[in-house]
Design a protein around this motif. Structure first.
Motif, short mmCIF file in Angstrom:
data_model
loop_
_atom_site.label_atom_id
_atom_site.label_comp_id
_atom_site.label_asym_id
_atom_site.label_seq_id
_atom_site.Cartn_x
_atom_site.Cartn_y
_atom_site.Cartn_z
N GLY A 75 0.82 -1.23 0.00
CA GLY A 75 0.00 0.00 0.00
C GLY A 75 0.84 1.26 0.00
O GLY A 75 0.29 2.36 -0.02
N TYR A 76 2.16 1.12 0.06
CA TYR A 76 3.04 2.29 0.10
C TYR A 76 4.05 2.19 -1.03
O TYR A 76 4.89 1.28 -1.06
N ASP A 77 3.95 3.12 -1.98
CA ASP A 77 4.94 3.28 -3.07
C ASP A 77 4.97 2.14 -4.07
O ASP A 77 5.90 2.05 -4.87
N SER A 78 3.98 1.24 -4.04
CA SER A 78 3.93 0.24 -5.12
C SER A 78 3.35 0.93 -6.35
O SER A 78 2.75 2.00 -6.25
N THR A 79 3.54 0.29 -7.50
CA THR A 79 2.98 0.87 -8.73
C THR A 79 2.31 -0.24 -9.53
O THR A 79 2.67 -1.43 -9.43
N VAL A 80 1.31 0.16 -10.31
CA VAL A 80 0.68 -0.79 -11.21
C VAL A 80 1.46 -0.79 -12.51
O VAL A 80 1.69 0.27 -13.11
N GLU A 81 1.90 -1.97 -12.89
CA GLU A 81 2.63 -2.13 -14.16
C GLU A 81 1.80 -3.06 -15.03
O GLU A 81 1.72 -4.27 -14.74
N GLY A 82 1.16 -2.51 -16.03
CA GLY A 82 0.31 -3.34 -16.90
C GLY A 82 -0.79 -4.00 -16.10
O GLY A 82 -1.63 -3.32 -15.51
N GLU A 83 -0.75 -5.32 -16.04
CA GLU A 83 -1.79 -6.09 -15.33
C GLU A 83 -1.29 -6.57 -13.97
O GLU A 83 -1.86 -7.51 -13.40
N THR A 84 -0.23 -5.96 -13.47
CA THR A 84 0.35 -6.41 -12.20
C THR A 84 0.56 -5.23 -11.26
O THR A 84 0.55 -4.07 -11.67
N ILE A 85 0.79 -5.58 -9.97
CA ILE A 85 1.23 -4.58 -9.00
C ILE A 85 2.70 -4.88 -8.69
O ILE A 85 3.09 -6.05 -8.53
N ARG A 86 3.51 -3.80 -8.65
CA ARG A 86 4.95 -3.98 -8.47
C ARG A 86 5.35 -3.50 -7.08
O ARG A 86 5.10 -2.36 -6.70
N CYS A 87 5.99 -4.40 -6.34
CA CYS A 87 6.46 -4.07 -4.99
C CYS A 87 7.62 -3.07 -5.08
O CYS A 87 8.51 -3.24 -5.93
N PRO A 88 7.62 -2.05 -4.21
CA PRO A 88 8.67 -1.03 -4.32
C PRO A 88 10.04 -1.51 -3.83
O PRO A 88 11.05 -0.86 -4.09
#
Ligand code: FES
Ligand SMILES: [Fe+2]
Length: 353
Positions: A75-88
């Protein structure tokens, strides 16, 4: 959910009110509009941390918040990349099922790098999450509404010490409507009916709204209440005098064993005939008056709902839960409600209602 909730005792604590804290059912965690494509929101939900994200193609996923690699909070600083969520932390990416599909090093994802995904739905402008204490998949669905003639949802929310069963009991506690909310002439239009997880009741009442309401002897409103489990209530309101119709949503969602987020949301029917609101308005050009009315009415209805629901707060936050209750004539169908709610609990046979 890929992890059985029975393995997780934090999911079925008994709340201070003596009720199992997390009844089974659908719970709102956001308006759908709070989660645009590429968006991520975090919530404290049923004693856990969860995140919801919407992929670039528009799919919504709700997963546990902690990255199974080394534990970062998504919930902090992750980003959505295409169809995924990317851990920071190390750029591991997880798909909408919570499965790790890539690492930040370009290496093979560890097979055990899986996050529990929660069943979720976008319904009627809301983002809903299914909770079942034993991890069972959804056993019923919230019906879709035709939203074509209605304004988009607007909402307000508060964090309170309470429980979804307690706030939802308001719908059948006819006795308090005159006393706490100062409604007059409360009249049952239809008796309480239940079908499985669905409960329906309707009534009419009257209340003066400002000077105009007092002069007219109070404005009559009709309420049809549709309760789908303890986390989702829809109240269809009609104010025949002004030809106003609106959908009110009352959405208690447990944060932990003691607290809920109480979200109320309103979707008002679009006004097309101003003359039915007041005859004088019928003489004004529609292109002039309709945008004004359609801008004014939704927040006006939300203010009314927020005002009414806040009248219950002190009582909810400080009351205790008595089971069985000692009821009196005039209470409304509280006893039948207490029978109906039993279906939303399991694994707690000692609890009485
Ligand atoms: S903790 Fe998430 S990628 Fe390492
Ligand atoms: Fe109330």
């Amino acid at each position: 959910m890929t992890t059985l909730a029975l393995d997780r005792p934090e999911l079925h604590p008994i709340s201070r009110k003596g009720l199992p804290a997390y009844p089974n059912g659908w719970y709102a965690i956001a308006l759908a509009s709070e989660l645009p494509r590429g968006g991520v929101v975090r919530r404290h939900f049923m004693g856990q941390e969860i995140v919801a994200f919407r992929t670039q193609s528009g799919v919504v996923s709700v997963i546990d918040a902690y990255c199974p690699h080394l534990g970062a909070h998504l919930g902090y600083d992750s980003t959505v990349e295409g169809e995924t969520i990317r851990c920071p932390f190390h750029y591991f990416c997880f798909d909408t099922e919570g499965i790790c599909v890539s690492t930040g090093y370009g290496t093979k994802p560890p097979p055990k790098a899986i996050i529990s995904a929660w069943p979720s739905r976008e319904k009627n402008g809301l983002l809903l999450v299914w909770h079942h204490v034993e991890g069972a998949p959804p056993e019923w669905e919230i019906p879709d509404l035709d939203t074509g003639d209605y304004h988009p949802l607007i909402n307000r929310q508060w964090d309170l010490t309470s429980h979804p069963q307690e706030t939802t009991e308001n719908s059948v506690d006819i006795g308090h409507l005159a006393i706490v909310h100062k409604y007059d002439d409360v009249e049952m239009l239809s008796d309480l009916n239940t079908t499985g997880p669905y409960l329906n009741v309707s009534y009419a009442m009257r209340r003066g709204a400002g000077l105009a309401g007092q002069l007219m002897g109070g404005i009559r409103s009709e309420f049809e209440i549709h309760v789908h489990g303890l986390g989702y209530s829809l109240v269809e309101v009609k104010i025949p005098r002004f030809n106003i119709e609106a959908r009110l949503f009352v959405l208690p969602t447990p944060i932990d064993a003691e607290r809920i987020t109480l979200r109320v949301a309103v979707s008002a029917r679009k006004v097309t005939q101003p003359g039915k609101i007041h005859s004088a308005l019928g003489f004004l050009p529609k292109p002039l008056i309709l945008p004004i009315l359609n801008r004014m009415i939704p927040p006006y209805v939300l203010d009314g709902l927020a005002h009414d629901v806040q009248q219950d707060f002190e009582i909810w936050q400080h009351k205790v839960y008595f089971a069985p209750p000692i009821l009196a004539e005039g209470d409304g169908p509280v006893g039948r409600y207490r029978q109906w709610v039993k279906q939303f609990y399991c694994g707690n046979p000692a609890t009485s209602f």
